[in-house]
Design an enzyme around this catalytic site. Sequence first.
Site, short mmCIF file in Angstrom:
data_model
loop_
_atom_site.label_atom_id
_atom_site.label_comp_id
_atom_site.label_asym_id
_atom_site.label_seq_id
_atom_site.Cartn_x
_atom_site.Cartn_y
_atom_site.Cartn_z
CG ASP A 144 -2.10 1.00 1.04
OD1 ASP A 144 -2.40 1.36 -0.12
OD2 ASP A 144 -2.69 1.40 2.06
CG LEU A 145 5.07 3.20 -1.84
CD1 LEU A 145 5.61 3.63 -0.48
CD2 LEU A 145 6.21 2.75 -2.75
#
Length: 724
Positions: A144-145
């Site tokens: 979830d960058l």
Amino acid sequence: MAPQHNIGAGAEEELPEYIGHYRLESRLGSGGMGVVHLARSASGLKLAVKIVHAQFAQDPEFRGRFRQEVAAARRVSGAFTAPVVDADPDAERPWMATLFIPGPTLSDHVKRNGPMPAAQLRRLMAGLAEALRDIHRAGVVHRDLKPSNVLLAEDGPKVIDFGISRPKDSELRTETGKLIGTPPFMAPEQFRRPREVGPAADVFALGSVLVHAATGRGPFDSDSPYVIAYQVVHDEPDLTGVPEDLAPLVRRCLAKNPEDRPTPNELVRELRATAASYDTQAFISVPRTGDAPDIPRSEPGTEQKPGSDTEQKPEPDAGPETGPDPGQEKRARRRRFRTRTALVAGALGLLMAGSLITVMTLADDRPASGGTLSRVHPAGAWETKPVSGKPVAPQCTHGTGTLFCAQPGVVFALDPSDGAVRWRRSVDGAGMLAPVLSGGLVHVATADGQHLEALDPSSGRTRARRDVPAQGGWRFAGDTLLLARADGTVTGVDSASGGTRWSRRLPGSSLPSLASFTGDPLAYATSTSANGTSTWITAVDPRTGAVRWRAELSGVLSPVGARDGSVFFLDLDRTTGDARAVVRYFSGSGEVRRVTLPVPRQAPQAEVRGDVVHLLAFGGALEAVDTAAGRRLWLLETAVSRGSAPVSDGRHVYLVAADGRLLAADARTGRLVGQTQPRLGAGSDRVAGTLAPPVLAGGRVCAGAPDGTVFAVDGNDPAAWQTS
């Protein structure tokens, strides 16, 4: 100081003045899991303290997940993250304290200041690549960058919020299920094959983050997350506004096929090689006023939900209008064709079947590059690196008193007692899966998914090369190779000679999935109904093709083991693939036993030992489910972000972590009783997409590690492994 009020999800009691030894000063932000506060230690050190929401603090399952998050966050603490200072997952309100990092999130910075100049973009890309390199070395995939999870500190960007534990209400929901992640920054495989998401997905997200930093928007842009999802999977990214010198590298990060993306180390090397001078200008932090920032920001473990008061939407595109060169669109069309072709091939992978063509070839006597000698340790432990210059985890299996292993382009045989190399051969395309011993030959699948190389187990010489060109799937069952075609036809082939034994169309839907298990005389073909409400299971004699029994059971079922006429399944959510229950089917009586899991498990891997099913889920939850007693026996949060399928010898349950550690849990209590040291290797920046399970051989537990080592430890004494 007045007590702090938590205005996050749900009504909660006032927070205390202190958490642990730390005085809470002001609220920094809130998300789906908890509230983050600015705090100070007794010496005045500034900290960011995350305190779990009250409703989750009452849930013992969530506490276990939070404990796992704390352990994982400690593992990735370093120069490119927010280091963990202290934590208490067992407190009345679980909390975790990390070093406070002054500086805005990337999303706040772009919102306030507009797109970044080229020099800062290059530094941002290098910093994020270095961060991902360290995170992946620890065996963690961020998943979830995004701009709100990147802090711009004076000494470079910091990656926060590892998403190890997420309550359901912090995930993006659709009408039919949920997706984990944020669509504009998710890789194609997160939509298409979520159970196969690996480190390359973080590199794709890095490319999307760079486009946002350069232009104020993403490479795929729409008000609808569903439209974005389609664009991510099918369309080329829009890089208008990305500086010309960075655009090719960003485009490689956004490749549809994970294998076409650069690794973090490759990014760092290319940035260094193409830079006229390496920029070291610090990011300019947004000034803060008062005790708390006027724009809340996310800290480690804090989710920001779409539409919440903490969401930061970028300003309209204010970046430079540097467009592609005149031939870019033509090249993009060619890339689109190649990418889609690669996606189709990747999706089929090794699931290839149909007519089997056997080509007899001359024995392959080519030696592989030399390796190091094995080292034998006390108590029979040993380690060896049979092939030098290949820092990739070997995939191994055991049979006929030999350990057979494969690495990219190489297959070798080891003596399981001391690790001595018996033979080593070059095999083009080998190394994607562990070899299979069937029909007196060692069968190795090639990377293109279209060939099986059959080797002599005593010498490694090639005896046959078999092509499997048609769509479908394949599976070895005893001395038979089973091939499934898209029309439902299954063919049984003698795995020694390549001759066809039988071929028939099994009843049910078109493309069946094949399964077989060691020690079980039958093979199983499963097919799910079109509406996903039931699964047909057909038990077949692999030598003759005779159907022994057939049953229709409710749910989307994936077989994980068989014993004494019983078949064990995981019941999967049809939209997310999460395991919801363990199901046992007794073929003789038709009885079905279902044990519901307390918490659905993502991307589970499982094995059966007696009446017990052991599951390891993505994120490290290892649990034992007793199908005879109808309950879960124990749960161990291992903090292994990605691991292999578990293997049990009845006394212990073993698994391999992505960093090369071998872990052992007591099979009766679930207590962690031993683990080896990580074996990542110097400069290793790759994490295997498939982790082979440990191999049990003569009282030893053998495993392959990312540094190219194969090692063995004494299965009787896991407590002594720490020095192995």
